[in-house]
Write a protein that holds these residues in place. Sequence first.
Motif, PDB file in Angstrom:
ATOM      1  N   UNK A   1       0.856  -1.202   0.082  1.00  0.00           N
ATOM      2  CA  UNK A   1      -0.124  -0.181   0.088  1.00  0.00           C
ATOM      3  C   UNK A   1       0.657   1.258   0.002  1.00  0.00           C
ATOM      4  N   UNK A   2       0.593   2.093  -1.049  1.00  0.00           N
ATOM      5  CA  UNK A   2       1.130   3.597  -0.850  1.00  0.00           C
ATOM      6  C   UNK A   2       0.138   4.696  -0.951  1.00  0.00           C
TER       7      UNK A   2
ATOM      8  N   UNK B   1      -3.319   3.537  -2.284  1.00  0.00           N
ATOM      9  CA  UNK B   1      -3.476   2.543  -3.598  1.00  0.00           C
ATOM     10  C   UNK B   1      -2.798   1.143  -3.132  1.00  0.00           C
ATOM     11  N   UNK B   2      -3.109   0.022  -3.937  1.00  0.00           N
ATOM     12  CA  UNK B   2      -2.410  -1.145  -3.954  1.00  0.00           C
ATOM     13  C   UNK B   2      -1.673  -1.161  -4.995  1.00  0.00           C
ATOM     14  N   UNK B   3      -0.140  -1.524  -5.075  1.00  0.00           N
ATOM     15  CA  UNK B   3       0.603  -1.567  -6.199  1.00  0.00           C
ATOM     16  C   UNK B   3       1.626  -2.728  -5.929  1.00  0.00           C
TER      17      UNK B   3
ATOM     18  N   UNK C   1       4.203   4.140 -13.528  1.00  0.00           N
ATOM     19  CA  UNK C   1       3.312   3.360 -13.952  1.00  0.00           C
ATOM     20  C   UNK C   1       1.860   3.120 -13.283  1.00  0.00           C
ATOM     21  N   UNK C   2       2.030   3.098 -12.052  1.00  0.00           N
ATOM     22  CA  UNK C   2       0.937   3.504 -11.160  1.00  0.00           C
ATOM     23  C   UNK C   2       0.133   4.523 -11.330  1.00  0.00           C
ATOM     24  N   UNK C   3       1.004   5.762 -11.485  1.00  0.00           N
ATOM     25  CA  UNK C   3       0.347   6.998 -11.780  1.00  0.00           C
ATOM     26  C   UNK C   3      -0.460   7.140 -12.940  1.00  0.00           C
ATOM     27  N   UNK C   4      -0.047   6.475 -13.945  1.00  0.00           N
ATOM     28  CA  UNK C   4      -0.787   6.506 -15.438  1.00  0.00           C
ATOM     29  C   UNK C   4      -1.917   5.505 -15.270  1.00  0.00           C
TER      30      UNK C   4
ATOM     31  N   UNK D   1       6.607  -0.086   0.160  1.00  0.00           N
ATOM     32  CA  UNK D   1       5.655  -0.237   1.074  1.00  0.00           C
ATOM     33  C   UNK D   1       5.617   1.145   2.090  1.00  0.00           C
ATOM     34  N   UNK D   2       4.361   1.603   2.120  1.00  0.00           N
ATOM     35  CA  UNK D   2       4.222   2.860   3.199  1.00  0.00           C
ATOM     36  C   UNK D   2       4.753   4.089   2.434  1.00  0.00           C
ATOM     37  N   UNK D   3       5.070   4.142   1.210  1.00  0.00           N
ATOM     38  CA  UNK D   3       5.598   5.499   0.465  1.00  0.00           C
ATOM     39  C   UNK D   3       4.441   6.413   0.501  1.00  0.00           C
TER      40      UNK D   3
END
Length: 204
Positions: free
Chosen positions: A6-7, A14-16, A24-27, A71-73
Amino acid sequence: MSKMCAIIVDSKTYEAEENSLLISLLIEKNIKIPYFCYHESLGADGNCRMCMVGIEGQKRPQIACDTLIKSGMVVNTKTDTIKKIQTDILELELINHPVDCPTCDQAGECSLQDFYMNYGLHNSKISIDEKVKHNKAVDLGSNVMLDQERCVLCARCTRFTDKITKTHELGIVGRGDNAKVTTMPNRPLSNPYAMNVVDLCPVG
């Protein structure tokens, strides 16, 4: 199986996939972030610096295309500091860019125009006469024409001929304001996938 974590991005969780690229997650999550050089098929390059984000615990902003998810970012994309950095970097991109947007054949489908409307809207610090001039119609080969003045040096085209076709016809030569994409001596762009560099170009 990849480990999920989770970040937090802009106060939302969000789960990533851990150790995947932040951009990639942002897009994927439709979180607006400007970028020129990143492409999912070409990987990270980090040369345009447009995708700057703030990460809690880091002394300075980081580029999302070269930041691995942990994690935790906690990530911030909309702070005043980040917006100022994006505007300043965009201004550097525009310093020598021609002001022919109304007649540009890419008008309406240009990332640079979109980013200017979202992150720019600033007054130029140089006059049109001071802009560095490059060649406007360079025949690279295989029916591909390059306007060197419109090029933002994202290196997508050069990386395509390096990583995908492995034919190495294109490169960036020169430094600073004189840097430009060109073909290698006596080696015009000539491979079965040459026209793909047109589709890859964020400014056409």
